[in-house]
Design a protein around this motif. Structure first.
Motif, PDB file in Angstrom:
ATOM      1  N   GLU A 115       0.805  -1.216   0.000  1.00 43.19           N
ATOM      2  CA  GLU A 115       0.000   0.000   0.000  1.00 43.19           C
ATOM      3  C   GLU A 115       0.845   1.276   0.000  1.00 43.19           C
ATOM      4  OE1 GLU A 115      -2.581  -0.278   3.343  1.00 43.19           O
ATOM      5  OE2 GLU A 115      -3.630  -2.052   2.605  1.00 43.19           O
ATOM      6  N   SER A 116       2.168   1.122   0.056  1.00 43.98           N
ATOM      7  CA  SER A 116       3.022   2.294   0.129  1.00 43.98           C
ATOM      8  C   SER A 116       2.998   3.102  -1.163  1.00 43.98           C
ATOM      9  CB  SER A 116       4.465   1.882   0.437  1.00 43.98           C
ATOM     10  OG  SER A 116       5.317   3.028   0.446  1.00 43.98           O
ATOM     11  N   LEU A 117       3.104   4.405  -1.004  1.00 43.83           N
ATOM     12  CA  LEU A 117       3.205   5.304  -2.152  1.00 43.83           C
ATOM     13  C   LEU A 117       4.606   5.296  -2.749  1.00 43.83           C
ATOM     14  CD1 LEU A 117       1.328   8.339  -0.548  1.00 43.83           C
ATOM     15  CD2 LEU A 117       0.401   6.765  -2.273  1.00 43.83           C
ATOM     16  N   TYR A 118       5.553   4.670  -2.029  1.00 42.03           N
ATOM     17  CA  TYR A 118       6.956   4.711  -2.419  1.00 42.03           C
ATOM     18  C   TYR A 118       7.422   3.309  -2.829  1.00 42.03           C
ATOM     19  CZ  TYR A 118       6.713   9.199   0.015  1.00 42.03           C
ATOM     20  OH  TYR A 118       6.368  10.469   0.409  1.00 42.03           O
ATOM     21  N   PRO A 119       8.345   3.205  -3.793  1.00 42.74           N
ATOM     22  CA  PRO A 119       8.775   1.892  -4.289  1.00 42.74           C
ATOM     23  C   PRO A 119       9.840   1.213  -3.441  1.00 42.74           C
ATOM     24  CG  PRO A 119       9.925   3.613  -5.491  1.00 42.74           C
ATOM     25  CD  PRO A 119       8.970   4.314  -4.555  1.00 42.74           C
ATOM     26  N   HIS A 120      10.377   1.912  -2.443  1.00 40.43           N
ATOM     27  CA  HIS A 120      11.597   1.441  -1.796  1.00 40.43           C
ATOM     28  C   HIS A 120      11.408   0.170  -0.956  1.00 40.43           C
ATOM     29  CE1 HIS A 120      12.022   5.744  -2.660  1.00 40.43           C
ATOM     30  NE2 HIS A 120      13.254   5.428  -2.978  1.00 40.43           N
ATOM     31  N   SER A 121      10.235  -0.029  -0.371  1.00 37.45           N
ATOM     32  CA  SER A 121      10.050  -1.234   0.440  1.00 37.45           C
ATOM     33  C   SER A 121      10.118  -2.486  -0.427  1.00 37.45           C
ATOM     34  CB  SER A 121       8.717  -1.186   1.204  1.00 37.45           C
ATOM     35  OG  SER A 121       7.614  -1.383   0.348  1.00 37.45           O
ATOM     36  N   LYS A 122       9.559  -2.405  -1.641  1.00 38.44           N
ATOM     37  CA  LYS A 122       9.614  -3.541  -2.570  1.00 38.44           C
ATOM     38  C   LYS A 122      11.047  -3.833  -2.980  1.00 38.44           C
ATOM     39  CE  LYS A 122       8.457  -2.806  -6.810  1.00 38.44           C
ATOM     40  NZ  LYS A 122       7.692  -2.495  -8.055  1.00 38.44           N
ATOM     41  N   ARG A 123      11.801  -2.785  -3.251  1.00 38.70           N
ATOM     42  CA  ARG A 123      13.194  -2.957  -3.681  1.00 38.70           C
ATOM     43  C   ARG A 123      14.033  -3.609  -2.585  1.00 38.70           C
ATOM     44  NH1 ARG A 123      14.657   3.019  -6.095  1.00 38.70           N
ATOM     45  NH2 ARG A 123      13.308   3.004  -7.923  1.00 38.70           N
ATOM     46  N   LEU A 124      13.950  -3.050  -1.380  1.00 40.24           N
ATOM     47  CA  LEU A 124      14.801  -3.555  -0.309  1.00 40.24           C
ATOM     48  C   LEU A 124      14.392  -4.961   0.112  1.00 40.24           C
ATOM     49  CD1 LEU A 124      17.232  -2.054   0.959  1.00 40.24           C
ATOM     50  CD2 LEU A 124      15.915  -2.039   3.077  1.00 40.24           C
ATOM     51  N   ALA A 125      13.094  -5.240   0.115  1.00 41.27           N
ATOM     52  CA  ALA A 125      12.640  -6.596   0.423  1.00 41.27           C
ATOM     53  C   ALA A 125      13.230  -7.591  -0.569  1.00 41.27           C
ATOM     54  CB  ALA A 125      11.111  -6.654   0.401  1.00 41.27           C
ATOM     55  N   GLY A 126      13.277  -7.196  -1.827  1.00 43.75           N
ATOM     56  CA  GLY A 126      13.872  -8.056  -2.837  1.00 43.75           C
ATOM     57  C   GLY A 126      15.364  -8.247  -2.638  1.00 43.75           C
ATOM     58  N   LEU A 127      16.049  -7.178  -2.237  1.00 42.87           N
ATOM     59  CA  LEU A 127      17.490  -7.265  -1.979  1.00 42.87           C
ATOM     60  C   LEU A 127      17.787  -8.204  -0.813  1.00 42.87           C
ATOM     61  CD1 LEU A 127      20.403  -6.270  -2.458  1.00 42.87           C
ATOM     62  CD2 LEU A 127      19.911  -4.355  -0.938  1.00 42.87           C
ATOM     63  N   PHE A 128      17.038  -8.055   0.276  1.00 41.82           N
ATOM     64  CA  PHE A 128      17.237  -8.928   1.430  1.00 41.82           C
ATOM     65  C   PHE A 128      16.911 -10.377   1.074  1.00 41.82           C
ATOM     66  CE2 PHE A 128      17.982  -5.264   3.871  1.00 41.82           C
ATOM     67  CZ  PHE A 128      18.346  -5.617   5.158  1.00 41.82           C
ATOM     68  N   SER A 129      15.814 -10.585   0.368  1.00 36.99           N
ATOM     69  CA  SER A 129      15.423 -11.942  -0.012  1.00 36.99           C
ATOM     70  C   SER A 129      16.482 -12.610  -0.876  1.00 36.99           C
ATOM     71  CB  SER A 129      14.082 -11.899  -0.754  1.00 36.99           C
ATOM     72  OG  SER A 129      13.695 -13.186  -1.156  1.00 36.99           O
ATOM     73  N   ALA A 130      17.018 -11.861  -1.816  1.00 41.74           N
ATOM     74  CA  ALA A 130      18.057 -12.411  -2.692  1.00 41.74           C
ATOM     75  C   ALA A 130      19.320 -12.740  -1.906  1.00 41.74           C
ATOM     76  CB  ALA A 130      18.375 -11.413  -3.808  1.00 41.74           C
ATOM     77  N   SER A 131      19.697 -11.850  -0.979  1.00 44.10           N
ATOM     78  CA  SER A 131      20.889 -12.090  -0.175  1.00 44.10           C
ATOM     79  C   SER A 131      20.726 -13.314   0.720  1.00 44.10           C
ATOM     80  CB  SER A 131      21.190 -10.853   0.682  1.00 44.10           C
ATOM     81  OG  SER A 131      22.307 -11.073   1.503  1.00 44.10           O
ATOM     82  N   LEU A 132      19.531 -13.516   1.243  1.00 43.68           N
ATOM     83  CA  LEU A 132      19.285 -14.636   2.159  1.00 43.68           C
ATOM     84  C   LEU A 132      19.207 -15.985   1.429  1.00 43.68           C
ATOM     85  CD1 LEU A 132      16.725 -12.924   4.559  1.00 43.68           C
ATOM     86  CD2 LEU A 132      19.075 -13.616   5.114  1.00 43.68           C
TER      87      LEU A 132
END
Length: 284
Positions: free
Chosen positions: A196-213
């Motif tokens: 629901e965020s107006l900003y794209p950054h939560s999606k980006r960082l979630a993807g970065l953390f998921s990929a790293s893990l």
């Protein structure tokens, strides 16, 4: 026998650090908010016959820290090593996060460390002996959305630790900052997408953390480093831990402020391409 007090030991880095010190022959006081929920931890202590005492302490509370610290110090005389590990994470854009969340993060991650540290400083200073290890983060050097609140607390922790190190060195009390990268903990797994965020950054960082893990770095690596610091003669202040920690810090250092802001403000497509190019991670 040396005494170590560790905060935030219910899981993750704190739990593994308590076990690591216990196995190394220390008398460990493992503190947490809800000891009644630590049945698995208690079973490990029993199975391995470790000298670990689980104590109730809420670092958010002046009264709880005073009570817990007074009991430990009065019964044992001193604390040789304090590991300030207790921490929480809240993520979101500045606009969308509540003030309660901002206050909670700062209260635990910064003021909680101060409460515990101030409780042991008089006896460490008088004894001219001791070691204080503060668990910060790569986010203590890198501020990016949606981790603004968390980064602010870790920037503050870095600053106060640096000042404390200056004050305590003449009294032979060592201060160190541990800066983990992305570690396989529940906190890292909880970095999620806010649809629901107006900003794209939560999606980006979630993807970065998921990929790293996908190639996880265990919290035992951080626990081993904390023990190593406590037993070494080094006065080195900052200790990045994990395969991505130093590279992340160096990567941020390679950009000026305007470049960093522009990189975080770029389009999704350019951001994902950059992450894949620089780190080999598919964060999509």
């Amino acid at each position: 026998m040396k005494i170590v007090l560790i905060t935030g030991t219910s899981k993750g880095i704190g739990l593994e650090t308590a076990l690591t010190f216990g196995r190394a022959g220390y008398k460990v006081f493992a503190t947490m908010r809800n000891p009644e929920n630590a049945s698995d931890f208690k079973q490990k202590i029993k199975n391995e016959s470790l000298d670990i005492t689980i104590s109730k302490m809420d670092v958010d509370s002046d009264a709880s820290v005073k009570k817990g610290m007074d009991e430990i110090i009065q019964k044992n005389g001193s604390v040789d090593v304090l590991v300030n590990n207790a921490g929480i994470e809240r993520h979101g854009s500045i606009e969308e996060m509540s003030m309660d969340d901002f206050q909670s993060v700062m209260n635990t991650n910064y003021l909680g460390v101060l409460r515990c540290t101030k409780a042991v400083l008089p006896q460490m200073r008088k004894a001219k002996n001791g070691c204080i290890i503060n668990i910060a983060s790569v986010s203590g050097h890198i501020a990016n959305s949606p981790l603004g609140a968390y980064a602010a607390s870790k920037f503050a922790l870095e600053a106060i630790s640096e000042a404390l190190a200056q004050e305590m060195k003449p009294f032979n009390v060592k201060v160190a900052i541990v800066e983990p990268g992305i570690i396989n903990t529940q906190m890292a797994k909880d970095i999620s997408v806010n649809a629901e965020s107006l900003y794209p950054h939560s999606k980006r960082l979630a993807g970065l953390f998921s990929a790293s893990l996908q190639t996880p770095t265990p919290p035992t690596l951080v626990a081993d480093k904390i023990l190593e610091i406590s037993e070494s003669n080094t006065w080195k202040l900052r200790h990045p831990v994990g395969p991505d920690a130093a590279p992340f810090i160096e990567w941020r250092g390679s950009m000026n402020d305007e470049q960093w802001i522009n990189w975080n403000a770029t389009s999704d497509e350019d951001w994902y391409k950059s992450v894949e190019q620089d780190f080999g991670l598919n964060a999509r």
